[in-house]
Structure formats: structure tokens, C-alpha cells
Design a protein around this motif. Structure first.
Motif, PDB file in Angstrom:
ATOM      1  N   THR A 121       0.823  -1.209   0.000  1.00 10.39           N
ATOM      2  CA  THR A 121       0.000   0.000   0.000  1.00 10.39           C
ATOM      3  C   THR A 121       0.855   1.256   0.000  1.00 10.39           C
ATOM      4  OG1 THR A 121      -1.647  -1.247   1.275  1.00 10.39           O
ATOM      5  CG2 THR A 121      -1.956   1.124   1.114  1.00 10.39           C
ATOM      6  N   VAL A 122       1.902   1.273   0.831  1.00 12.42           N
ATOM      7  CA  VAL A 122       2.801   2.428   0.879  1.00 12.42           C
ATOM      8  C   VAL A 122       3.486   2.627  -0.470  1.00 12.42           C
ATOM      9  CG1 VAL A 122       4.974   3.268   1.870  1.00 12.42           C
ATOM     10  CG2 VAL A 122       3.181   2.383   3.370  1.00 12.42           C
ATOM     11  N   GLY A 123       4.021   1.543  -1.044  1.00 12.77           N
ATOM     12  CA  GLY A 123       4.724   1.650  -2.322  1.00 12.77           C
ATOM     13  C   GLY A 123       3.817   2.075  -3.459  1.00 12.77           C
ATOM     14  N   LEU A 124       2.579   1.566  -3.464  1.00  7.57           N
ATOM     15  CA  LEU A 124       1.628   1.940  -4.516  1.00  7.57           C
ATOM     16  C   LEU A 124       1.240   3.412  -4.401  1.00  7.57           C
ATOM     17  CD1 LEU A 124      -0.248   1.263  -6.869  1.00  7.57           C
ATOM     18  CD2 LEU A 124      -1.917   0.404  -5.198  1.00  7.57           C
ATOM     19  N   LEU A 125       0.973   3.879  -3.188  1.00  7.69           N
ATOM     20  CA  LEU A 125       0.598   5.284  -3.014  1.00  7.69           C
ATOM     21  C   LEU A 125       1.727   6.221  -3.431  1.00  7.69           C
ATOM     22  CD1 LEU A 125      -1.375   5.233   0.363  1.00  7.69           C
ATOM     23  CD2 LEU A 125      -2.292   5.622  -1.931  1.00  7.69           C
ATOM     24  N   GLN A 126       2.967   5.834  -3.160  1.00  5.33           N
ATOM     25  CA  GLN A 126       4.091   6.660  -3.616  1.00  5.33           C
ATOM     26  C   GLN A 126       4.054   6.842  -5.129  1.00  5.33           C
ATOM     27  OE1 GLN A 126       8.001   5.385  -2.286  1.00  5.33           O
ATOM     28  NE2 GLN A 126       7.913   7.059  -0.825  1.00  5.33           N
ATOM     29  N   ILE A 127       3.854   5.743  -5.849  1.00  2.00           N
ATOM     30  CA  ILE A 127       3.829   5.819  -7.311  1.00  2.00           C
ATOM     31  C   ILE A 127       2.656   6.663  -7.798  1.00  2.00           C
ATOM     32  CG2 ILE A 127       3.507   4.480  -9.428  1.00  2.00           C
ATOM     33  CD1 ILE A 127       5.009   2.188  -8.105  1.00  2.00           C
ATOM     34  N   LEU A 128       1.486   6.457  -7.212  1.00  3.06           N
ATOM     35  CA  LEU A 128       0.303   7.190  -7.662  1.00  3.06           C
ATOM     36  C   LEU A 128       0.454   8.685  -7.402  1.00  3.06           C
ATOM     37  CD1 LEU A 128      -2.554   4.742  -6.560  1.00  3.06           C
ATOM     38  CD2 LEU A 128      -1.370   4.895  -8.771  1.00  3.06           C
ATOM     39  N   HIS A 129       1.066   9.051  -6.277  1.00  2.00           N
ATOM     40  CA  HIS A 129       1.342  10.470  -6.030  1.00  2.00           C
ATOM     41  C   HIS A 129       2.294  11.025  -7.089  1.00  2.00           C
ATOM     42  CE1 HIS A 129      -0.598  11.953  -2.396  1.00  2.00           C
ATOM     43  NE2 HIS A 129      -0.411  10.782  -1.819  1.00  2.00           N
ATOM     44  N   TRP A 130       3.321  10.252  -7.408  1.00  2.00           N
ATOM     45  CA  TRP A 130       4.301  10.727  -8.389  1.00  2.00           C
ATOM     46  C   TRP A 130       3.653  10.899  -9.763  1.00  2.00           C
ATOM     47  CZ3 TRP A 130       8.743  13.048  -8.099  1.00  2.00           C
ATOM     48  CH2 TRP A 130       9.545  13.139  -9.233  1.00  2.00           C
ATOM     49  N   LEU A 131       2.806   9.942 -10.145  1.00  2.00           N
ATOM     50  CA  LEU A 131       2.106  10.042 -11.426  1.00  2.00           C
ATOM     51  C   LEU A 131       1.184  11.258 -11.454  1.00  2.00           C
ATOM     52  CD1 LEU A 131       0.954   6.414 -12.365  1.00  2.00           C
ATOM     53  CD2 LEU A 131       2.368   7.929 -13.758  1.00  2.00           C
ATOM     54  N   ARG A 132       0.397  11.407 -10.408  1.00  2.00           N
ATOM     55  CA  ARG A 132      -0.646  12.432 -10.398  1.00  2.00           C
ATOM     56  C   ARG A 132      -0.111  13.827 -10.104  1.00  2.00           C
ATOM     57  NH1 ARG A 132      -5.185  12.516  -5.816  1.00  2.00           N
ATOM     58  NH2 ARG A 132      -3.501  13.708  -4.845  1.00  2.00           N
ATOM     59  N   ASP A 133       0.840  13.908  -9.148  1.00  2.00           N
ATOM     60  CA  ASP A 133       1.261  15.211  -8.637  1.00  2.00           C
ATOM     61  C   ASP A 133       2.701  15.571  -8.975  1.00  2.00           C
ATOM     62  OD1 ASP A 133      -1.250  15.155  -7.370  1.00  2.00           O
ATOM     63  OD2 ASP A 133      -0.397  14.174  -5.605  1.00  2.00           O
ATOM     64  N   SER A 134       3.466  14.623  -9.538  1.00  2.00           N
ATOM     65  CA  SER A 134       4.901  14.811  -9.810  1.00  2.00           C
ATOM     66  C   SER A 134       5.689  15.102  -8.537  1.00  2.00           C
ATOM     67  CB  SER A 134       5.124  15.943 -10.829  1.00  2.00           C
ATOM     68  OG  SER A 134       4.501  15.631 -12.050  1.00  2.00           O
ATOM     69  N   SER A 135       5.174  14.661  -7.401  1.00  2.00           N
ATOM     70  CA  SER A 135       5.869  14.807  -6.122  1.00  2.00           C
ATOM     71  C   SER A 135       5.338  13.745  -5.169  1.00  2.00           C
ATOM     72  CB  SER A 135       5.657  16.200  -5.528  1.00  2.00           C
ATOM     73  OG  SER A 135       4.290  16.407  -5.223  1.00  2.00           O
ATOM     74  N   ILE A 136       6.091  13.509  -4.087  1.00  2.00           N
ATOM     75  CA  ILE A 136       5.705  12.496  -3.108  1.00  2.00           C
ATOM     76  C   ILE A 136       5.635  13.154  -1.736  1.00  2.00           C
ATOM     77  CG2 ILE A 136       6.340  10.301  -2.024  1.00  2.00           C
ATOM     78  CD1 ILE A 136       7.912   9.649  -4.562  1.00  2.00           C
ATOM     79  N   PRO A 137       4.561  12.957  -0.988  1.00  2.00           N
ATOM     80  CA  PRO A 137       4.481  13.518   0.363  1.00  2.00           C
ATOM     81  C   PRO A 137       5.560  12.935   1.271  1.00  2.00           C
ATOM     82  CG  PRO A 137       2.324  12.783  -0.405  1.00  2.00           C
ATOM     83  CD  PRO A 137       3.331  12.254  -1.374  1.00  2.00           C
ATOM     84  N   PRO A 138       5.828  13.567   2.411  1.00  2.00           N
ATOM     85  CA  PRO A 138       6.793  13.026   3.376  1.00  2.00           C
ATOM     86  C   PRO A 138       6.363  11.643   3.868  1.00  2.00           C
ATOM     87  CG  PRO A 138       6.200  15.287   3.918  1.00  2.00           C
ATOM     88  CD  PRO A 138       5.254  14.847   2.849  1.00  2.00           C
ATOM     89  N   PRO A 139       7.314  10.850   4.389  1.00  2.00           N
ATOM     90  CA  PRO A 139       6.989   9.491   4.842  1.00  2.00           C
ATOM     91  C   PRO A 139       5.827   9.423   5.830  1.00  2.00           C
ATOM     92  CG  PRO A 139       9.362   9.781   4.765  1.00  2.00           C
ATOM     93  CD  PRO A 139       8.761  11.124   4.485  1.00  2.00           C
ATOM     94  N   GLN A 140       5.768  10.360   6.778  1.00  2.00           N
ATOM     95  CA  GLN A 140       4.693  10.316   7.764  1.00  2.00           C
ATOM     96  C   GLN A 140       3.329  10.459   7.091  1.00  2.00           C
ATOM     97  OE1 GLN A 140       5.012   9.608  10.902  1.00  2.00           O
ATOM     98  NE2 GLN A 140       3.082  10.219  11.848  1.00  2.00           N
ATOM     99  N   LYS A 141       3.225  11.351   6.115  1.00  2.00           N
ATOM    100  CA  LYS A 141       1.962  11.555   5.407  1.00  2.00           C
ATOM    101  C   LYS A 141       1.585  10.322   4.592  1.00  2.00           C
ATOM    102  CE  LYS A 141      -1.521  13.956   3.747  1.00  2.00           C
ATOM    103  NZ  LYS A 141      -2.712  14.242   4.589  1.00  2.00           N
ATOM    104  N   ILE A 142       2.560   9.734   3.906  1.00  2.00           N
ATOM    105  CA  ILE A 142       2.297   8.514   3.134  1.00  2.00           C
ATOM    106  C   ILE A 142       1.807   7.403   4.054  1.00  2.00           C
ATOM    107  CG2 ILE A 142       3.479   6.598   1.966  1.00  2.00           C
ATOM    108  CD1 ILE A 142       2.912   8.629  -0.031  1.00  2.00           C
ATOM    109  N   ALA A 143       2.444   7.257   5.222  1.00  2.00           N
ATOM    110  CA  ALA A 143       2.044   6.213   6.172  1.00  2.00           C
ATOM    111  C   ALA A 143       0.615   6.434   6.654  1.00  2.00           C
ATOM    112  CB  ALA A 143       3.008   6.188   7.353  1.00  2.00           C
ATOM    113  N   GLU A 144       0.268   7.678   6.954  1.00  2.00           N
ATOM    114  CA  GLU A 144      -1.088   7.982   7.414  1.00  2.00           C
ATOM    115  C   GLU A 144      -2.114   7.688   6.326  1.00  2.00           C
ATOM    116  OE1 GLU A 144      -0.903  12.013   8.718  1.00  2.00           O
ATOM    117  OE2 GLU A 144       0.382  11.562  10.449  1.00  2.00           O
ATOM    118  N   GLU A 145      -1.780   8.014   5.079  1.00  2.00           N
ATOM    119  CA  GLU A 145      -2.692   7.712   3.975  1.00  2.00           C
ATOM    120  C   GLU A 145      -2.839   6.204   3.787  1.00  2.00           C
ATOM    121  OE1 GLU A 145      -2.008  11.689   1.168  1.00  2.00           O
ATOM    122  OE2 GLU A 145      -1.283   9.723   0.500  1.00  2.00           O
TER     123      GLU A 145
END
Length: 348
Positions: A121-145
Motif C-alpha cells: 500500500t505504501v509503495g503503490l501510493l508513492q507511485i500514484l502520487h508521483w504520477l498524479r502530482d509529480s511529487s511524493i508527500p513526506p513518509p509520515q503523510k504517506i504512512a497515514e494515507e
């Protein structure tokens, strides 16, 4: 349309102390929970390929799903992660003939107890953020999501914060969560001698057993056992687990690695009282390991039945432990601590 291929790499983890107190049913009742985790050099790799086929191709385990919209995906983690990120809207807005192909590969089985689902889930959300936003939130935010996707949206209500938090942050980390709040974290900056002794004397074995249940199902069964024969509730036992975990953290910070190993044995004694008796093979392995000279050990994961066991064994007895576990059909798994959390490792 150009094809975009992105890969994330997310470490798996060893639960080192306090496991179970990260679950909402515990910290909501007791006010707080705390646990200790460490990531290891075993990984989940998630790849997302943008193509012109339309819809979604999702490959997980031996299954392949081909659907038109994310809401039609059967696997709850992929369905809810894509829905949370509104990828249907994004692909139609950005591409005229959108399509996403998603693959996940793991160094460990899904129900291994090493945090595979949280890492996916963490790895997938990182990719989807990069695709959609061209950036990745900080680790704490990704973990919470990721926790929100798994716990709230996919309804994995019996599981806690541990897997998503450690997968995103990486390293050896102490976490605390209070009722009504998000977890906080503290990286354990161990001196090199303590780290070397810990890594050398923690020996990981594959049991060749398969836990058929998900972590959510396994924890659900444990939670149903409201009272033990002694009259103690699971919350009472988890109070003991919490205190043992705090002592394990202090032992490592003070360089008392053997004490950490002895506390693993205390953890084993408490967990087998509330989670139920382990599989006979695991029980035999643990008894023989202690007889040989291991100071303590544990089954990795949500129950007393799991695919992996770890023992703290002093250097002088490691050879005997390896021979004994081999006779029982167990396989040693080489490993080391990994100090980076989930990362994008390929983008073309």
C-alpha cells in the motif's frame, strides 16, 4: 501516447516489541500504545505502467484482474488506493486512452507476518502520487494515507499502524500513538557495536508453514478471546506486551543487547498465553532453541502460527541453533537491517 513505467521499492519489517498495542481497540481503551520495529533488506516492489489499453490490469499473487474502472477491482487494497487517489479521473483527464497496469512482487509471502500488505500500500501510493502530482508527500503523510486506505476504506479494522509507519520511514524506529491522535516516531540511533551485535545475534528462520489468514483475520480471532482461563482480558496481556516493548527500547539505547534477547522470551511467554498455543512444530523449535542457549525468540506476525521465527542467540551457540532448526525442516534466511523507507527506484 508515451508509456510511463514507475517502480517503488519498500522494505519489509521485523516487529521488535510492543506489537498489538498499535491497534485502535487497545490504545483507544488504554489511552496510548507504543511499539518498536525495524526494516530489513527484504522488499516489496510495485510497478505501475501507463499504457493505451484502457482500464486496469492488476496482478497480485497468482491472480490477474482486468477491469474498466478502479471500483470494479476485487482486491480491496488496490481498489481503495486507486479510488482514494481518484485515478479514474486523473487518467481520463491526462490521457485520451488511459490504462494502468499494476504489478507487485514480494521477497516474502503475503501472509508472512513481515508486513507485506502495508508495504504494498505504501509503495503503490508513492507511485500514484508521483504520477498524479509529480511529487511524493513526506513518509509520515504517506504512512497515514496508507493506514487510512487499509483500515478505514478496505475495512481491515483489526490491524494497526505498525506496518505502514515502518515501511514509509525505514530503519529501527520507536512509535507511540495516543487515543484520537496520529502516531509519533523516534529513530533509534544505536552505536555501531550495539547494532552489529543485534544484527549478528538475531537469526531469522523460515518455518515452511503458511498462515492462511490475513493479519486482520488472525487478529480478529485473538480479539474474540475476551477472557482467558485466569480471568485476564487481552487488554491486560497487551499491557504486559507494552511494558516489555518499552524495556526492549531502553535495552537497545543502553547497549544491553542480551537483555533485549531475554525480553524476547518474556514477550513469547505473554503472547502464547493470549494468542493461543503455537503450532506444534513452532513450539518444539522454540523449546529446543532455548535449551541450546538462545535467550529468546518470537514468531513474526499477528498470531502464534507464522511463516517466520526469529531468535536471539549468542555467537557461541549459533552453530548448534542452525543445525537444530535444519533438522526440524526450517531454513535460515540471511538478512540485515535496512535504513531507508519506501522509495521510487525507477521512472522511465
Amino acid at each position: 501516447m508515451s508509456r510511463t513505467n514507475i517502480m517503488s521499492r519498500t522494505p519489509l519489517r521485523l516487529s521488535m516489541g510492543g506489537g498489538g498495542t498499535d491497534v485502535e481497540s487497545y490504545y483507544a481503551a488504554r489511552g496510548s500504545g507504543a511499539w518498536l520495529s525495524g526494516t530489513i533488506n527484504k522488499f516489496v516492489q510495485v510497478t505501475v505502467l501507463v499504457n493505451n489499453l484502457g482500464g486496469y490490469i492488476v496482478k497480485h499473487g497468482k491472480k490477474v484482474e482486468i477491469v474498466g474502472r478502479s471500483g470494479e477491482i476485487v482486491h480491496p487494497l488496490y481498489r481503495e488506493a486507486l479510488g482514494f487517489m481518484r485515478m479514474d479521473e486523473w487518467t481520463h483527464r491526462v490521457y485520451s486512452s488511459p490504462g494502468l497496469e499494476i504489478n507487485a512482487f514480494s521477497d516474502a509471502p503475503t501472509h508472512s507476518g513481515l508486513g507485506v500488505s502495508g508495504a504494498i500500500t505504501v509503495g503503490l501510493l508513492q507511485i500514484l502520487h508521483w504520477l498524479r502530482d509529480s511529487s511524493i508527500p513526506p513518509p509520515q503523510k504517506i504512512a497515514e494515507e496508507a493506514y487510512h486506505v487499509e483500515h478505514d476504506l478496505a475495512k481491515s479494522l483489526n490491524t494497526g499502524w505498525q506496518d505502514q509507519m515502518i515501511a514509509a520511514h525505514g530503519g529501527i524506529v520507536s512509535f507511540e500513538v495516543k487515543k484520537g491522535e496520529k502516531p509519533t516516531y523516534q529513530r533509534l540511533e544505536l552505536d555501531r557495536h550495539t547494532l552489529a551485535e543485534l544484527e549478528s545475534n538475531l537469526i531469522l528462520f523460515g518455518t515452511k508453514l503458511e498462515r492462511e489468514q490475513t493479519a486482520n483475520e488472525a487478529l480478529g480471532e485473538v480479539h474474540k478471546k475476551v477472557k482467558s482461563a485466569s480471568g485476564k482480558s487481552n487488554l491486560d496481556y497487551l499491557d504486559e506486551i507494552l511494558e516489555i516493548g518499552k524495556r526492549q527500547k531502553l535495552a537497545l539505547l543502553n547497549g544491553e543487547v542480551r537483555e533485549f534477547g531475554r525480553l524476547l522470551h518474556k514477550h513469547w511467554e505473554v503472547k502464547t498465553r493470549y494468542a493461543g498455543p503455537p503450532d506444534p512444530i513452532i513450539a518444539q523449535a522454540y523449546e529446543e532453541a532455548i535449551d541450546i542457549g538462545a535467550l529468546g525468540g518470537k514468531v513474526i506476525g499477528a498470531s502464534s502460527k507464522g511463516a517466520f521465527m526469529v531468535f536471539y542467540c549468542p555467537y557461541t551457540e549459533k552453530g548448534n541453533l542452525r543445525r537444530t532448526m535444519s533438522k526440524l525442516g526450517m531454513v535460515e534466511i540471511p538478512w540485515a537491517f535496512e535504513f531507508y523507507g519506501s522509495q521510487i527506484v525507477y521512472n522511465d
